[in-house]
Design a protein around this motif. Structure first.
Motif, PDB file in Angstrom:
ATOM      1  N   LEU A  21      -7.099   9.312  -1.975  1.00  0.00           N
ATOM      2  CA  LEU A  21      -8.403   9.573  -1.356  1.00  0.00           C
ATOM      3  C   LEU A  21      -7.908  10.288   0.048  1.00  0.00           C
ATOM      4  N   PRO A  22      -8.251  11.504   0.343  1.00  0.00           N
ATOM      5  CA  PRO A  22      -7.717  12.164   1.679  1.00  0.00           C
ATOM      6  C   PRO A  22      -8.236  11.574   2.908  1.00  0.00           C
ATOM      7  N   GLY A  23      -9.315  10.935   2.620  1.00  0.00           N
ATOM      8  CA  GLY A  23     -10.125  10.541   3.996  1.00  0.00           C
ATOM      9  C   GLY A  23      -9.817   8.846   4.184  1.00  0.00           C
ATOM     10  N   MET A  24      -9.200   8.306   3.128  1.00  0.00           N
ATOM     11  CA  MET A  24      -8.735   7.035   3.301  1.00  0.00           C
ATOM     12  C   MET A  24      -7.708   6.870   4.634  1.00  0.00           C
ATOM     13  N   GLN A  25      -7.922   5.971   5.379  1.00  0.00           N
ATOM     14  CA  GLN A  25      -7.055   5.601   6.570  1.00  0.00           C
ATOM     15  C   GLN A  25      -6.137   4.622   6.288  1.00  0.00           C
ATOM     16  N   GLY A  26      -5.049   4.630   7.030  1.00  0.00           N
ATOM     17  CA  GLY A  26      -3.944   3.580   6.900  1.00  0.00           C
ATOM     18  C   GLY A  26      -2.870   4.034   5.823  1.00  0.00           C
ATOM     19  N   THR A  27      -2.038   3.080   5.812  1.00  0.00           N
ATOM     20  CA  THR A  27      -0.925   3.259   4.641  1.00  0.00           C
ATOM     21  C   THR A  27      -1.010   1.992   3.575  1.00  0.00           C
ATOM     22  N   LYS A  28      -2.069   1.388   3.500  1.00  0.00           N
ATOM     23  CA  LYS A  28      -2.156   0.071   2.695  1.00  0.00           C
ATOM     24  C   LYS A  28      -2.719   0.736   1.371  1.00  0.00           C
ATOM     25  N   ILE A  29      -2.305   0.421   0.114  1.00  0.00           N
ATOM     26  CA  ILE A  29      -2.675   0.770  -1.081  1.00  0.00           C
ATOM     27  C   ILE A  29      -3.484  -0.112  -1.570  1.00  0.00           C
ATOM     28  N   LEU A  30      -4.704   0.195  -2.185  1.00  0.00           N
ATOM     29  CA  LEU A  30      -5.423  -0.727  -2.927  1.00  0.00           C
ATOM     30  C   LEU A  30      -5.105  -1.209  -4.371  1.00  0.00           C
ATOM     31  N   LEU A  31      -4.670  -2.148  -4.686  1.00  0.00           N
ATOM     32  CA  LEU A  31      -4.151  -2.728  -5.922  1.00  0.00           C
ATOM     33  C   LEU A  31      -5.287  -2.903  -6.888  1.00  0.00           C
ATOM     34  N   GLY A  32      -6.081  -1.666  -7.616  1.00  0.00           N
ATOM     35  CA  GLY A  32      -7.134  -1.818  -8.051  1.00  0.00           C
ATOM     36  C   GLY A  32      -7.055  -2.253  -9.648  1.00  0.00           C
ATOM     37  N   MET A  33      -8.102  -2.474 -10.400  1.00  0.00           N
ATOM     38  CA  MET A  33      -8.187  -2.635 -11.857  1.00  0.00           C
ATOM     39  C   MET A  33      -7.255  -1.845 -12.604  1.00  0.00           C
ATOM     40  N   SER A  34      -7.209  -0.604 -12.401  1.00  0.00           N
ATOM     41  CA  SER A  34      -6.538  -0.018 -13.227  1.00  0.00           C
ATOM     42  C   SER A  34      -4.989  -0.421 -13.562  1.00  0.00           C
ATOM     43  N   ALA A  35      -4.334  -1.247 -12.634  1.00  0.00           N
ATOM     44  CA  ALA A  35      -3.303  -1.876 -12.641  1.00  0.00           C
ATOM     45  C   ALA A  35      -3.321  -3.234 -13.039  1.00  0.00           C
ATOM     46  N   LEU A  36      -4.298  -3.901 -12.265  1.00  0.00           N
ATOM     47  CA  LEU A  36      -4.565  -5.475 -12.537  1.00  0.00           C
ATOM     48  C   LEU A  36      -4.970  -5.456 -13.870  1.00  0.00           C
ATOM     49  N   ARG A  37      -5.729  -4.595 -14.849  1.00  0.00           N
ATOM     50  CA  ARG A  37      -6.027  -5.091 -16.153  1.00  0.00           C
ATOM     51  C   ARG A  37      -4.750  -5.294 -17.060  1.00  0.00           C
ATOM     52  N   GLU A  38      -3.712  -4.543 -16.543  1.00  0.00           N
ATOM     53  CA  GLU A  38      -2.658  -4.542 -17.555  1.00  0.00           C
ATOM     54  C   GLU A  38      -1.515  -5.991 -17.376  1.00  0.00           C
ATOM     55  N   ILE A  39      -2.039  -6.821 -16.357  1.00  0.00           N
ATOM     56  CA  ILE A  39      -1.609  -8.102 -16.125  1.00  0.00           C
ATOM     57  C   ILE A  39      -2.541  -9.099 -15.990  1.00  0.00           C
ATOM     58  N   GLU A  40      -2.099 -10.408 -16.145  1.00  0.00           N
ATOM     59  CA  GLU A  40      -2.928 -11.668 -16.133  1.00  0.00           C
ATOM     60  C   GLU A  40      -2.852 -12.109 -14.500  1.00  0.00           C
TER      61      GLU A  40
END
Length: 172
Positions: free
Chosen positions: A139-158
């Motif tokens: 997301l070019p307009g997303m500010q900061g340096t934190k990365i959102l750990l969304g469901m594309s990763a979370l669905r691979e784990i419990e």
């Protein structure tokens, strides 16, 4: 100069040096404490289990779960976000993380509609949990340096939350 005149000057200079060192240590200690308050999981508690890996996270002062990790072997800070469909990466980190922007699309975010580009994270790691070929968005307009750990990763784990602890588990 006589020894009687030199001794007080040396003592005064040593006292100044001692105060400068003491102040520097206090600033360093306070900075470390403040960093820990913002991200208590910069080096998350992690362990390999008989059939996988487990990471335990504690919330920060605001109740958010942040954690240190890596994308493509580059250190990053993740913010766990179950409301994000994919791992969301600020555009400013694209080059540093070695990501290739793919198809452009409109993404609906908490701040409204934003331009995004699909990408694939080759390796995502949090403690002993390691994921490969994770779908993500730049997301070019997303500010900061934190990365959102969304469901594309979370669905691979419990993941489970109990009290003030969020536990991430990956089974092999």
């Amino acid at each position: 100069m006589s020894a009687e005149l030199i001794a007080p000057k040396i003592g005064k200079n040593m006292m100044i040096v001692a105060w400068v060192i003491a102040m520097g240590l206090l600033v360093w200690m306070f900075g470390s404490w403040e960093d820990h308050q913002l991200n208590p999981n910069s080096a998350p508690l992690s362990a390999k289990t008989a059939n996988g890996a487990e990471v335990i996270l504690m919330p920060n002062r605001q109740g958010h779960y942040l954690t240190g990790g890596s994308i493509n072997q580059k250190s990053v800070v993740f913010l766990v976000d179950t409301g994000a469909t994919t791992v969301a990466i600020p555009g400013a980190l694209q080059q540093e993380l070695g990501l290739v922007a793919g198809r452009a699309y409109s993404s609906i975010t908490a701040n409204g509609t934003a331009r995004a580009y699909s990408t694939v994270v080759q390796q995502l790691k949090i403690g002993d949990i390691e994921l490969f070929n994770v779908q993500a968005s730049i997301l070019p307009g997303m500010q900061g340096t934190k990365i959102l750990l969304g469901m594309s990763a979370l669905r691979e784990i419990e993941f489970t939350q109990k009290g003030d602890t969020l536990t991430l588990r990956q089974e092999f």
